[in-house]
Design an enzyme around this catalytic site. Structure first.
Site, PDB file in Angstrom:
ATOM      1  CD1 TRP A 119      -1.933  -2.308   1.833  1.00 17.07           C
ATOM      2  CD2 TRP A 119      -2.846  -1.470  -0.025  1.00 17.07           C
ATOM      3  NE1 TRP A 119      -2.840  -3.221   1.358  1.00 17.07           N
ATOM      4  CE2 TRP A 119      -3.410  -2.737   0.226  1.00 17.07           C
ATOM      5  CE3 TRP A 119      -3.266  -0.759  -1.155  1.00 17.07           C
ATOM      6  CZ2 TRP A 119      -4.381  -3.302  -0.614  1.00 17.07           C
ATOM      7  CZ3 TRP A 119      -4.230  -1.314  -1.989  1.00 17.07           C
ATOM      8  CH2 TRP A 119      -4.770  -2.572  -1.712  1.00 17.07           C
ATOM      9  CG  ASP A 154      -3.476   4.060   3.842  1.00 21.21           C
ATOM     10  OD1 ASP A 154      -4.568   3.919   4.421  1.00 21.21           O
ATOM     11  OD2 ASP A 154      -3.131   3.363   2.871  1.00 21.21           O
ATOM     12  CE  LYS A 182      -8.452  -2.323   4.133  1.00 22.47           C
ATOM     13  NZ  LYS A 182      -8.766  -3.524   3.362  1.00 22.47           N
TER      14      LYS A 182
HETATM   15  C1  LIG Z   1      -3.604  -0.019   4.090  1.00 16.73           C
HETATM   16  C2  LIG Z   1      -4.480   0.086   2.886  1.00 16.73           C
HETATM   17  N1  LIG Z   1      -4.466   1.221   2.154  1.00 16.73           N
HETATM   18  C3  LIG Z   1      -5.235   1.363   1.063  1.00 16.73           C
HETATM   19  C4  LIG Z   1      -6.070   0.349   0.639  1.00 16.73           C
HETATM   20  C5  LIG Z   1      -6.902   0.555  -0.605  1.00 16.73           C
HETATM   21  O1  LIG Z   1      -8.173   0.930  -0.206  1.00 16.73           O
HETATM   22  P1  LIG Z   1      -9.364   1.109  -1.248  1.00 16.73           P
HETATM   23  O2  LIG Z   1      -9.741  -0.239  -1.732  1.00 16.73           O
HETATM   24  O3  LIG Z   1     -10.434   1.777  -0.405  1.00 16.73           O
HETATM   25  O4  LIG Z   1      -8.910   1.995  -2.338  1.00 16.73           O
HETATM   26  C6  LIG Z   1      -6.131  -0.831   1.364  1.00 16.73           C
HETATM   27  C7  LIG Z   1      -7.041  -1.917   0.934  1.00 16.73           C
HETATM   28  O5  LIG Z   1      -7.004  -3.033   1.383  1.00 16.73           O
HETATM   29  C8  LIG Z   1      -5.304  -0.964   2.504  1.00 16.73           C
HETATM   30  O6  LIG Z   1      -5.318  -2.105   3.223  1.00 16.73           O
END
Ligand SMILES: Cc1ncc(COP(=O)(O)O)c(C=O)c1O
Length: 360
Positions: A101, A171, A195
């Site tokens: 991520w 994030d 989540k």
């Molecule tokens: C730490 C983290 N950041 C970003 C995301 C991406 O999120 P989204 O699917 O809402 O774009 C995820 C998805 O699992 C994640 O675990």
């Protein structure tokens, strides 16, 4: 009967939040309609929208300069919006790379501006988070970005680096609200809701108004934080049902001891699983350094991939869903966000003990 849901996201939601939605699904707040069917300009919707904002403000202890925004496009859109808004022409931002991520956030930042990697754990296969003294921070960076919890590798920052005058951005998609934090330390934090905070469809962004005032303006309207800030996230139609569900989840958090209550329950759940690893004589192995182990996503390996597949299959047959590790890393993973009941973790722990006895 409900299953025990260990999916990493969308993930299990508090039963109380779902039951409230069930009761109000067709007729809500005396309107004779569902919240989904109600105008986002109505006073009834406005009350829900603002209650969600006040609950987040109260739970996180935000200061007057911090504003809660609801934005669509998931956390993934924030990977691009953040640098577009806050890296000035000719400037650069620092990123801490702790895996998938973070890497995606870095890739997006490099499309729209310039960023540099100020540290990370790539050399260790992302099995830990770096310590503050391993970082090489640029005092002129537009901000420092980190991923507080790596959902895939099961690592988590327990302490955040001190970035001085440089705004810290996190994030927090997979660990927002897992425990009390000093949220006033952050220039911005964001989290896809699906989540720890609600269903998919909305991303929670908490950002400083004073920072938005200095943001770049030569970007499309919907991608400017200023647009969402000046209209209280009602510039266009918001994902109203998702925000309604977020409100229900936040009420449940409040009714269950707030963030201190969440921390107690989350620590006990994760420690129960990590104890199973230790007592298993090496049958269950955590690839993660002990100090970096996540309280939200517990990842583990079994002696062989065949046993892992069997474990996941038998888990499912016993009403435990989502125990397969992320497709990029394999292995097993139990995501035990706020809403996972301690009873679900106890059922999993006993299943793991039994599985190791039979197959070890
Ligand atoms: C730490 C983290 N950041 C970003 C995301 C991406 O999120 P989204 O699917 O809402 O774009 C995820 C998805 O699992 C994640 O675990």
């Amino acid at each position: 009967m409900r299953s025990w849901n260990f999916y990493a996201g969308p993930a299990t939601l508090p039963l109380a939040a779902l039951e409230r939605a069930q009761q109000e699904f067709i007729e809500w707040e005396g309107t004779g309609m569902s919240v989904m069917e109600t105008s986002h300009r109505s006073p009834e919707y406005d009350a829900v929208h603002n209650e969600a904002i006040s609950l987040l403000t109260e739970l996180l202890g935000l200061d007057d300069d911090q504003q809660v925004l609801f934005i669509q496009g998931g956390a993934s859109s924030q990977f691009a919006m953040l640098p577009m808004n806050f890296i000035p022409a000719g400037g650069s931002a620092d990123y801490i790379n702790t895996g998938t991520w973070s890497q995606k956030a870095i890739n997006e930042a490099n499309i729209v501006a310039k960023c540099r990697v100020a540290g990370g754990s790539e050399a260790d296969g992302f099995t830990r988070v770096p310590k503050a003294d391993e970082l090489d921070l640029d005092p002129n960076a537009a901000y420092v970005h980190l991923t507080s919890n790596n959902t895939i590798k099961g690592t988590q920052f327990i302490d955040f680096p001190d970035t001085g005058d440089v705004p810290l951005v996190a994030d927090m998609s997979s660990d927002i609200l897992w425990r009390p934090i000093d949220a006033t330390k952050f220039g911005m934090l964001y989290a896809g809701a699906q989540k720890n905070i609600g269903p998919s469809g909305v991303c929670i962004v908490i950002v400083r108004k004073s920072w938005i005032e200095k943001a770049n303006s030569a970007i499309p309207t919907m991608l400017r934080y200023a647009t969402h800030s000046s209209k209280n996230s009602l510039y266009n139609t918001p994902p109203s049902f998702s925000i309604y569900m977020v409100r229900n989840v936040l009420r449940w958090v409040m009714d269950n001891g707030g963030l201190a209550g969440m921390e107690t329950r989350n620590r006990a759940k994760a420690e129960r699983l990590y104890k199973v690893f230790e007592a298993s004589g090496g049958f269950y192995r955590s690839p993660v350094e002990v100090a970096s182990r996540s309280y939200m996503n517990v990842v583990f390996r079994l002696p062989t991939e065949e046993l892992e597949a069997q474990f996941v299959k038998e888990g499912k047959a016993n009403k435990m869903f989502g125990l397969k590790g992320h497709r990029s890393v394999g292995g097993c993973r139990a995501s035990i966000y706020n809403a996972m009941e301690p009873e679900g973790v106890e059922v999993l722990a006993q299943f793991m003990e039994e599985f190791a006895r039979t197959n070890g």
